[in-house]
Design an enzyme around this catalytic site. Structure first.
Site, PDB file in Angstrom:
ATOM      1  N   CYS A 293      -4.119  -3.119   4.471  1.00 60.27           N
ATOM      2  CA  CYS A 293      -3.628  -2.491   5.702  1.00 60.27           C
ATOM      3  C   CYS A 293      -4.649  -2.489   6.845  1.00 60.27           C
ATOM      4  O   CYS A 293      -4.859  -3.511   7.489  1.00 60.27           O
ATOM      5  CB  CYS A 293      -3.130  -1.081   5.381  1.00 60.27           C
TER       6      CYS A 293
ATOM      7  N   LYS B   8     -10.357  -0.195  -0.745  1.00 63.77           N
ATOM      8  CA  LYS B   8     -10.229  -0.394   0.699  1.00 63.77           C
ATOM      9  C   LYS B   8     -11.506   0.011   1.419  1.00 63.77           C
ATOM     10  O   LYS B   8     -11.998   1.137   1.268  1.00 63.77           O
ATOM     11  CB  LYS B   8      -9.040   0.419   1.205  1.00 63.77           C
TER      12      LYS B   8
ATOM     13  N   GLU C 119       0.851  -1.191   0.000  1.00 62.53           N
ATOM     14  CA  GLU C 119       0.000   0.000   0.000  1.00 62.53           C
ATOM     15  C   GLU C 119       0.887   1.242   0.000  1.00 62.53           C
ATOM     16  O   GLU C 119       1.936   1.291   0.660  1.00 62.53           O
ATOM     17  CB  GLU C 119      -0.885   0.007   1.251  1.00 62.53           C
TER      18      GLU C 119
END
Length: 287
Positions: free
Chosen positions: A155, A115, A46
């Site tokens: 993440c 995300k 990321e």
């Protein structure tokens, strides 16, 4: 031995700065280095192309047809390998998203995951307000690579186990977690969270990472965890590294056979209202 299912995956790690062109060249270099060991998939972290303040991250958002993305597509095609850009600020007609782009071995963009969980937190006196930069995604994504079902996350998603369970129930055998984890939270939680997501779903969890100083210090330790929870690769604090791993998918079936947690899930119970019980603890309580 015939019938064995395996996935060769390259994890990557590097120190990212505010120079977009330089970061793209590092990504291309690591794709080339990985290709020498013939992986099926190269996973980039990321924010591997740019790491800055909220304002500069938004200013430097790229569209999927940007020259920098074309450069990664060319590297994928030249090396005949699938590349997943683990998270980029993706400028779309619907706004900016933090997107993991899936680039196939022909260099075409085969899909993307946006995300879902945005990093709005205050860590070590620094306020991370991702929702001022990007919009959240709305759906989980699975990609099939060489017959293997691979789940995409990014993440901060790793703190939301329900997303990983949904991917596992949908068939994910490997779940990716490309990251730019802060050093403080990484030191406290990184290994524990990744091992937990692997153990509770009986799958491989694989994470590329950024490392070192930048707009904020990131933890590194690109990691791969086996379905029983063993750490099988850890890149530590190396500032420009790649490692190719061969994942034996038989380990997924073995772990799920030993602990059939996916078969034992009860979504209808979890969706029910929680029944509350009060216990009287006052001194006047009597039998």
């Amino acid at each position: 031995m015939s019938g064995q299912r395996r996935l060769r995956i390259a994890i990557t790690q590097w120190q990212v700065n505010g120079d977009l062109s330089a970061n793209v060249e590092v990504a291309r270099e690591l794709i080339d280095r990985a290709a020498a060991d013939r992986p099926d998939l190269v996973l980039l972290p990321e924010n591997g192309l740019f790491l800055g303040t909220n304002a500069t991250m938004r200013e430097n958002a790229l569209s999927e047809d940007a020259p920098q993305i074309d450069a990664l597509r060319e590297a994928a095609a030249r090396n005949n390998v699938t590349v997943i850009l683990g998270g980029m600020k993706n400028r779309t007609p619907d706004g900016v998203f933090n997107s993991a782009l899936v680039i196939d071995p022909r260099g075409a963009i085969a899909g993307r995951y946006d995300k879902v969980h945005l990093f709005d937190a205050r860590i070590g006196g620094v306020s991370f307000e991702a929702s001022t930069v990007e919009r959240g995604g709305t759906e989980p994504v699975l990609v099939e690579i060489n017959g293997v079902q691979v789940g995409l996350t990014i993440c901060y998603d790793v703190r939301f186990p329900e997303l990983y369970r949904a991917l596992a129930l949908a068939g994910a055998e490997v779940i990716l977690v490309p990251s730019a984890f802060t050093r403080i939270t990484g030191d406290a939680h990184w290994h524990t969270l990744l091992r937990a997501r692997a153990i509770e779903n009986g799958c491989f969890v694989v994470a590329s990472a950024t490392v070192g100083e930048g707009a904020f210090p990131t933890y590194g330790h690109a990691l791969a965890v086996a379905p029983w929870g063993e750490v099988i690769a850890d890149l530590g604090e190396e500032d420009r590294a790649v490692r190719v791993l061969e994942l034996d998918l038989a380990a997924v079936a073995e772990a799920r056979g030993r602990l059939p947690v996916l078969a034992g899930t009860k979504p209808q119970v979890y969706a029910s209202a929680v029944r509350r019980v009060a216990v009287n603890t006052t001194e006047e309580a009597t039998l």
